[in-house]
Write an enzyme that holds these catalytic residues in place. Structure first.
Site, PDB file in Angstrom:
ATOM      1  N   TRP A  82     -21.330  24.640 -30.127  1.00  0.00           N
ATOM      2  CA  TRP A  82     -21.004  23.633 -29.112  1.00  0.00           C
ATOM      3  C   TRP A  82     -19.638  23.027 -29.406  1.00  0.00           C
ATOM      4  O   TRP A  82     -18.862  22.754 -28.490  1.00  0.00           O
ATOM      5  CB  TRP A  82     -22.068  22.537 -29.107  1.00  0.00           C
ATOM      6  CG  TRP A  82     -21.797  21.430 -28.126  1.00  0.00           C
ATOM      7  CD1 TRP A  82     -22.241  21.347 -26.835  1.00  0.00           C
ATOM      8  CD2 TRP A  82     -21.012  20.242 -28.348  1.00  0.00           C
ATOM      9  NE1 TRP A  82     -21.794  20.193 -26.246  1.00  0.00           N
ATOM     10  CE2 TRP A  82     -21.029  19.497 -27.146  1.00  0.00           C
ATOM     11  CE3 TRP A  82     -20.306  19.735 -29.434  1.00  0.00           C
ATOM     12  CZ2 TRP A  82     -20.366  18.271 -27.014  1.00  0.00           C
ATOM     13  CZ3 TRP A  82     -19.641  18.526 -29.306  1.00  0.00           C
ATOM     14  CH2 TRP A  82     -19.681  17.809 -28.104  1.00  0.00           C
ATOM     15  N   HIS A  83     -19.334  22.836 -30.693  1.00  0.00           N
ATOM     16  CA  HIS A  83     -18.070  22.212 -31.060  1.00  0.00           C
ATOM     17  C   HIS A  83     -16.878  23.131 -30.820  1.00  0.00           C
ATOM     18  O   HIS A  83     -15.768  22.646 -30.578  1.00  0.00           O
ATOM     19  CB  HIS A  83     -18.097  21.785 -32.533  1.00  0.00           C
ATOM     20  CG  HIS A  83     -18.852  20.520 -32.771  1.00  0.00           C
ATOM     21  ND1 HIS A  83     -20.217  20.493 -32.969  1.00  0.00           N
ATOM     22  CD2 HIS A  83     -18.442  19.228 -32.837  1.00  0.00           C
ATOM     23  CE1 HIS A  83     -20.603  19.240 -33.149  1.00  0.00           C
ATOM     24  NE2 HIS A  83     -19.552  18.459 -33.071  1.00  0.00           N
ATOM     25  N   GLY A  84     -17.077  24.412 -30.900  1.00  0.00           N
ATOM     26  CA  GLY A  84     -15.947  25.293 -30.666  1.00  0.00           C
ATOM     27  C   GLY A  84     -16.266  26.747 -30.913  1.00  0.00           C
ATOM     28  O   GLY A  84     -17.215  27.073 -31.640  1.00  0.00           O
ATOM     29  N   SER A 134     -25.304  23.888 -32.445  1.00  0.00           N
ATOM     30  CA  SER A 134     -24.472  22.691 -32.513  1.00  0.00           C
ATOM     31  C   SER A 134     -23.057  23.036 -32.961  1.00  0.00           C
ATOM     32  O   SER A 134     -22.072  22.517 -32.422  1.00  0.00           O
ATOM     33  CB  SER A 134     -25.081  21.668 -33.487  1.00  0.00           C
ATOM     34  OG  SER A 134     -24.235  20.555 -33.662  1.00  0.00           O
ATOM     35  N   PHE A 185     -13.355  19.684 -27.171  1.00  0.00           N
ATOM     36  CA  PHE A 185     -14.720  20.153 -27.074  1.00  0.00           C
ATOM     37  C   PHE A 185     -15.311  19.898 -25.692  1.00  0.00           C
ATOM     38  O   PHE A 185     -16.407  20.317 -25.421  1.00  0.00           O
ATOM     39  CB  PHE A 185     -15.596  19.466 -28.135  1.00  0.00           C
ATOM     40  CG  PHE A 185     -15.039  19.628 -29.534  1.00  0.00           C
ATOM     41  CD1 PHE A 185     -14.569  20.851 -29.955  1.00  0.00           C
ATOM     42  CD2 PHE A 185     -14.986  18.563 -30.398  1.00  0.00           C
ATOM     43  CE1 PHE A 185     -14.046  21.006 -31.228  1.00  0.00           C
ATOM     44  CE2 PHE A 185     -14.475  18.704 -31.685  1.00  0.00           C
ATOM     45  CZ  PHE A 185     -14.009  19.914 -32.099  1.00  0.00           C
TER      46      PHE A 185
END
Length: 450
Positions: free
Chosen positions: A309-311, A306, A450
């Site tokens: 996923w954000h960066g 997770s 994102f």
């Protein structure tokens, strides 16, 4: 009659797809090829899974590899390259004219959102919870739907595809509900988030970090409301537009800052993503069904993914690790539930949970791990002068958000009887005036990156 409805649906889907492609292509038309590629892979993979059930695992794996591969190439190639530079000492080497990181690619806006949305389709077809659509236009209208294409919410195919096969008149109630969502969304973004943004940007971009621990608690409270209103504002606008189009998008935020446990926070924050990871990653890993130790391992892995996923940055890895630690500690001790049994101590639980969230937000917002650690040290040790540094504007908008969240926590809205229609319309007219005259300097939505 059925044929007429079918033609209406087809025309609607074609128009929606073209409008959505135009919307996305306005930013950079070249990246339309990426979303088309990703969509075609999943569209044909789903059909092949249905046509060749004995080989469906193969087609499912091909779909996952194609999606994760394109996401990794465009989103993480720069991060990987920079770390290769650091690992082999290429960074700062004046004798080398070219570094590996010189070749990193631009990240297409919203790639994480539409990739996960497309993957939900093949996941559900593979698990036989959804039958694949044979219409490529039907699929692309779902995948590229412009209101939520670049920043969510992530809409599941099994929820959205059936809706798109219906053309129903939009009632006055739905139009009014959509209008309310859009106005609230613009208020959150333009009045709250955009007015808090300069305060946060100034704090994190200063050459020398402020030495006051209390100041940084104030900054992180400002950032917490900024990112919430920025992202929730976009989600509200997207949901409102969807209602005007006759569709229902899921609610993406349910007042996360009233949570009295970190687990509850994640049931209220970015719900479409947290439930995506729960259903398509955490549970397939084994969830909490394979013993306590495995439960914590699955939790940490899910939070790590997770974070990535954000960066593509170590700060997001650290952010996920902080949340993982607090969640594991919560699962082992059950401290929020135990303390909350005493009604008078519930505010204390809320305060401690909020402090955990704010400390984690430092890593999310910081420009580097070193900067994050310095800020956290000041916050924990309460160094320097005791002032929040909000200023008049910051104090007003943060107070507004505190009062708003407090009213939800105390369920005051539920106790207020239905107001007359004229009063409700007057209120929203007033909100529009506030948006026009008290908006902050325009800034890009945070989650566009994102």
């Amino acid at each position: 009659m059925n044929k007429l409805i079918g033609e209406k649906v087809k025309s609607r889907l074609i128009w929606l797809t073209l409008a959505s492609f135009f919307f996305y292509g306005w930013w950079d038309w070249r990246f339309l090829f990426l979303i088309i590629f990703s969509g075609l892979v999943d569209y044909f993979a789903a059909l092949m899974m249905q046509k060749h059930p004995k080989r469906k695992k193969l087609f499912f794996i091909l779909s996952v590899v194609a999606n994760i591969g394109s996401l990794s190439l465009f989103k993480y190639s720069g991060f990987i390259a920079r770390n290769i530079d650091l690992l082999f000492g290429l960074e700062g080497n004046l004798m080398l004219s070219t570094h590996v990181s010189d070749f990193f690619l631009i990240t297409p806006v919203g790639i994480s959102f539409y990739t996960f949305q497309s993957m939900s389709y093949t996941f559900d077809v593979y698990r036989e919870k959804l039958k694949p659509t044979k219409s490529v236009i039907h699929f692309f209208a779902y995948l590229s739907m412009f209101p939520q294409l670049v920043a969510g919410p992530i809409v599941r195919a099994k929820e959205m595809l059936p809706q798109m096969l219906k053309v129903t008149p939009i009632s006055k109630t739905e139009r009014w509900a959509g209008f309310q969502l859009i106005v609230r969304g613009y208020f959150k973004k333009m009045v709250i988030a955009d007015n808090l943004a300069p305060l946060v940007v100034a704090a994190f971009s200063s050459p020398e970090l402020n030495s006051s621990g209390m100041y940084w608690w104030g900054v992180m409270i400002a950032f917490a409301f900024q990112i919430y209103c920025d992202f929730a504002g976009y989600s509200d606008i997207a949901r409102g537009l969807a209602k005007w189009m006759g569709y229902d998008f899921p609610d993406n935020f349910k007042h996360p800052y009233i949570s009295i446990s970190l687990q509850e926070f994640w049931t209220r924050w970015h719900i479409s993503l947290s439930t995506w990871f729960r259903d398509y990653f955490y549970i397939p890993l084994g969830g909490n069904r394979k013993g306590k130790i495995r439960t914590h391992i699955n939790l940490w892995i899910t939070m790590l993914v997770s974070g990535l996923w954000h960066g593509a940055a170590w700060t997001f890895v650290a952010w996920s690790a902080v949340h993982s630690f607090f969640l594991s500690f919560e699962k082992i001790t059950h401290w929020p539930q135990r303390i909350s049994k005493v009604a008078l101590l519930r505010p204390l639980v809320w305060f401690l949970v909020s402090a955990q969230v704010l400390l984690a937000w430092v890593f999310f917002r910081a420009t580097s791990i070193d900067q994050a650690w310095e800020i956290v040290q000041r916050m924990v040790l309460f160094t320097g002068d005791n002032y929040l540094g909000w200023g008049l504007n910051g104090s007003i908008f943060i107070t507004l958000m505190f009062l708003r969240e407090l009213s939800v926590g105390l369920k005051l809205e539920e106790r207020i009887q239905q107001v007359p229609a004229w009063l409700e319309m007057t209120f929203y007219a007033f909100v529009i005036v506030v948006i026009i005259f008290f908006r902050g300097d325009g800034s890009e939505f945070i989650y566009f990156q994102f």
